[in-house]
Design a protein around this motif. Structure first.
Motif, mmCIF file in Angstrom:
data_model
loop_
_atom_site.group_PDB
_atom_site.id
_atom_site.type_symbol
_atom_site.label_atom_id
_atom_site.label_comp_id
_atom_site.label_asym_id
_atom_site.label_seq_id
_atom_site.Cartn_x
_atom_site.Cartn_y
_atom_site.Cartn_z
ATOM 1 N N PHE A 99 0.906 -1.200 -0.189
ATOM 2 C CA PHE A 99 -0.079 0.056 -0.033
ATOM 3 C C PHE A 99 0.939 1.357 0.066
ATOM 4 O O PHE A 99 1.186 1.855 1.075
ATOM 5 N N ILE A 112 -8.967 -0.112 1.883
ATOM 6 C CA ILE A 112 -8.535 -1.293 2.024
ATOM 7 C C ILE A 112 -9.766 -2.099 2.145
ATOM 8 O O ILE A 112 -10.364 -2.017 3.497
ATOM 9 N N ASP A 159 -2.380 -3.322 -3.216
ATOM 10 C CA ASP A 159 -2.849 -2.330 -4.177
ATOM 11 C C ASP A 159 -1.997 -1.996 -5.098
ATOM 12 O O ASP A 159 -0.609 -1.669 -4.827
#
Length: 83
Positions: free
Chosen positions: A32, A62, A73
Motif C-alpha cells: 500500500f 482497503i 494495491d
C-alpha cells in the motif's frame, strides 16, 4: 462477509488489522504505497467500516476481503512502472 475491522495498528513495515471474529491479520506496507509514504499522524486517521478501512486524506481504501485474499494495491505501482 460478516467480518469487520475492529482496530488498526502499524509497525515500521506492517499494517495490522484486528477483526471482529478475533483474528488479527497483517499485510506488508509495501503493498500500500500511500500508507507506506504517509506520516504516522496520517495513518492514524483511519475510518473503520463494515467492509474495510478508509483514509480520506490519503485516498486509500482497503477491504477486509482483499486483505484476507492477500491482495495488494497495485494502482500506484503500475503508474510508476509506466513512467
Amino acid at each position: 462477509m460478516n467480518i469487520s475491522p475492529k482496530a488498526v495498528r502499524f509497525d515500521d513495515d506492517t499494517l495490522w488489522v484486528s477483526l471482529s471474529d478475533g483474528r488479527t491479520i497483517a499485510a506488508p506496507l509495501v503493498w500500500f504505497p500511500r500508507l507506506l509514504e504517509a506520516a504516522p499522524e496520517q495513518r492514524a486517521k483511519v475510518e473503520l467500516s463494515k467492509g474495510g478501512l478508509h483514509w480520506e486524506a490519503l485516498d486509500e481504501d482497503i477491504s477486509v476481503s482483499g486483505l484476507l485474499a492477500g491482495q495488494p494495491d497495485l494502482t500506484r505501482r503500475n503508474t510508476h512502472q509506466a513512467a
